[in-house]
Design an enzyme around this catalytic site. Sequence first.
Site, short mmCIF file in Angstrom:
data_model
loop_
_atom_site.label_atom_id
_atom_site.label_comp_id
_atom_site.label_asym_id
_atom_site.label_seq_id
_atom_site.Cartn_x
_atom_site.Cartn_y
_atom_site.Cartn_z
N TYR A 104 0.78 -1.09 -0.05
CA TYR A 104 -0.18 -0.03 0.01
C TYR A 104 0.91 1.36 -0.04
O TYR A 104 1.83 1.11 -0.55
CB TYR A 104 -0.94 0.00 1.04
CG TYR A 104 -2.19 0.91 0.82
CD1 TYR A 104 -2.97 0.53 -0.36
CD2 TYR A 104 -2.47 1.92 1.78
CE1 TYR A 104 -3.97 1.37 -0.40
CE2 TYR A 104 -3.66 2.65 1.43
CZ TYR A 104 -4.22 2.49 0.33
OH TYR A 104 -5.51 3.34 -0.01
N LYS A 175 -6.05 -1.79 -0.75
CA LYS A 175 -6.92 -1.46 0.44
C LYS A 175 -7.65 -2.91 0.88
O LYS A 175 -7.54 -3.31 2.11
CB LYS A 175 -8.00 -0.38 0.18
CG LYS A 175 -7.86 0.73 0.49
CD LYS A 175 -7.96 1.10 2.03
CE LYS A 175 -7.25 2.30 2.61
NZ LYS A 175 -7.78 3.50 1.95
#
Length: 565
Positions: A104, A175
């Site tokens: 991420y 996510k």
Amino acid sequence: MEPKTKKQRSLYIPYAGPVLLEFPLLNKGSAFSMEERRNFNLLGLLPEVVETIEEQAERAWIQYQGFKTEIDKHIYLRNIQDTNETLFYRLVNNHLDEMMPVIYTPTVGAACERFSEIYRRSRGVFISYQNRHNMDDILQNVPNHNIKVIVVTDGERILGLGDQGIGGMGIPIGKLSLYTACGGISPAYTLPVVLDVGTNNQQLLNDPLYMGWRNPRITDDEYYEFVDEFIQAVKQRWPDVLLQFEDFAQKNAMPLLNRYRNEICSFNDDIQGTAAVTVGTLIAASRAAGGQLSEKKIVFLGAGSAGCGIAEMIIAQTQREGLSEEAARQKVFMVDRFGLLTDKMPNLLPFQTKLVQKRENLSDWDTDSDVLSLLDVVRNVKPDILIGVSGQTGLFTEEIIREMHKHCPRPIVMPLSNPTSRVEATPQDIIAWTEGNALVATGSPFNPVVWKDKIYPIAQCNNAFIFPGIGLGVIASGASRITDEMLMSASETLAQYSPLVLNGEGLVLPELKDIQKVSRAIAFAVGKMAQQQGVAVKTSAEALQQAIDDNFWHAEYRDYRRTSI
């Protein structure tokens, strides 16, 4: 409470041979037992040795360390995810500190920019505006039928990088990886979606490798009708799904949230998740300093949907601590590129109007300018907390930070803009400019700061401390909506796990090694609040905890038994 370990039941599956090896959710690679290899037509398709998942993870870790750049590490991990998801999550959980910034932020930003260049294999759903009349068919094509969490973007405001078109798909993928790694939500229940409504990024439109719809972005009624078609199709296909809006442009983010939050179980992580983790951090930081958040004066740089969302949640929290709404709002000052938001400022956005200061109350300020800059505001307000959500690097200057420290011996400074290239000031500079007295939390990960032979750990104000727990709590409780009170309960729970509060030292936020424990605690608090608010069926605390345990997925292989389709 820690999850109770229980023996996994055998899984009956109809796939065999090369088809099974190509199924990421079911593939075990070299960990298929000899019995499974015989039963599923895998003899001779794998090396002789049967390995454990830990042996596989060790090999993958060695291979990972051979890559020199973060983007190459990201590509490698995505390849594992697309071939063997169980191994991917075992590897990530074994090395979460190292790998979270790779799967991420900040590395996912580069992956979005280079999405069409590094594309290997399809994951998730791409819904082009040109295919809008096939929406139901598209969702029927999703191979996993029991979807419980969707993360959707239109790619227009990816981190601080702007319009990335379908390259924004990297964000929902990343996510949802954290929903699983941190919140224990089975990857079989997750679906990343990008709404391909064109792009205004000329570089992408000119790129021969760009894989999205080569058209300027649709806007206005066309855009909102398209999004509505998507929402209605999702409601019909998965009526109980949790839908997370991600990285929509400011002009669309709040209208979409307000339109759909009472129609489908949904939230916007950029607005509400960022607000929840920031408020949790501020509650903990205030307690560590021996006070309450309601005693602090707060200045924001950045008055977009994210900044205003944080401000509104801070105001709600300080009201919970005893302030009137008027008193709570008087302690929050919003600065954007045009200066301090006041009631005399034209062209305010709807969500900004309740966050203005009355110009008549500023008549005694020490300034000659009609436009009140961040420095003017810091000099006159003498804030305890400074929060950056501007998306612009370097705006927390030495003069501003030193001016703040002049009036506040223990300033709380939070440059939250992502990725690291957009941060308002580096922790190293903030620590130096405050003589080591600032409490710093950032949006992107930073290494500890060494200043005058002392080590200062830097907390990452990471939404991953919030949204996985919210997702788990919604699934376990069966909540039909996400209310403001559920988000507040998540913030309060996060603050309770602050090492700085618990031990008087260390980070203001928990360490990543504890994130699953924190997520489970947040899930319980969120589920309990959902029941209290009437958006989930009331059960006993024991039943809610059992539901959390039952829904918490572990990266372990199950025994397979063969069945027909």
